[in-house]
Design a protein around this motif. Structure first.
Motif, PDB file in Angstrom:
ATOM      1  N   ASN A  26       0.826  -1.208   0.000  1.00 23.84           N
ATOM      2  CA  ASN A  26       0.000   0.000   0.000  1.00 23.84           C
ATOM      3  C   ASN A  26       0.862   1.260   0.000  1.00 23.84           C
ATOM      4  O   ASN A  26       0.556   2.226  -0.690  1.00 23.84           O
ATOM      5  N   THR A  29       2.408   1.692  -3.526  1.00 21.78           N
ATOM      6  CA  THR A  29       1.460   1.982  -4.605  1.00 21.78           C
ATOM      7  C   THR A  29       0.530   3.145  -4.295  1.00 21.78           C
ATOM      8  O   THR A  29      -0.290   3.516  -5.133  1.00 21.78           O
ATOM      9  N   ARG A  31      -1.851   3.084  -2.253  1.00 17.58           N
ATOM     10  CA  ARG A  31      -3.174   2.542  -1.963  1.00 17.58           C
ATOM     11  C   ARG A  31      -3.424   2.536  -0.469  1.00 17.58           C
ATOM     12  O   ARG A  31      -2.522   2.725   0.332  1.00 17.58           O
ATOM     13  N   ASN A  32      -4.668   2.223  -0.118  1.00 19.83           N
ATOM     14  CA  ASN A  32      -5.038   2.045   1.265  1.00 19.83           C
ATOM     15  C   ASN A  32      -6.104   0.961   1.312  1.00 19.83           C
ATOM     16  O   ASN A  32      -6.989   0.938   0.474  1.00 19.83           O
ATOM     17  N   VAL A  35      -5.192  -5.994   1.128  1.00 21.57           N
ATOM     18  CA  VAL A  35      -4.500  -6.561  -0.028  1.00 21.57           C
ATOM     19  C   VAL A  35      -4.783  -8.063  -0.084  1.00 21.57           C
ATOM     20  O   VAL A  35      -4.978  -8.617  -1.161  1.00 21.57           O
TER      21      VAL A  35
END
Length: 89
Positions: A26, A29, A31-32, A35
């Motif tokens: 995360n 990338t 992201r949050n 995964v």
């Protein structure tokens, strides 16, 4: 290869590995969120043929998930049983 010692059980080891890798993924990338799936499936491999078949299944996961067209396209794959196109060696 994963070898368990006396410190952690398999479920605890998987929880730690998934937590660390999720945070790093995360962060890398931007992201949050989750995964990994919450559960995991363990299976004892009893023959070399089983190991080869399971390894091929695992390295094909990014293709099934739509993350890559071939195993070689996915930057985090590695398997001694397949070439970069996913064909058996």
């Amino acid at each position: 290869m994963l070898v368990l010692g006396d410190t952690h059980s398999l479920p605890r080891t998987m929880n730690l590995a998934k937590g660390i890798s999720s945070r790093r993924f995360n962060q890398a990338t931007g992201r949050n969120g989750p995964v990994w799936a919450a559960a995991f499936h363990d299976h004892a491999l009893r023959r070399d043929e089983d190991l080869r078949e399971v390894a091929r299944y695992i390295v094909s996961n990014p293709i099934r998930a739509g993350l890559a067209m071939t195993c070689g396209d996915y930057p985090y794959w590695d398997a001694v049983w397949l070439d970069r196109d996913g064909a058996p060696l």
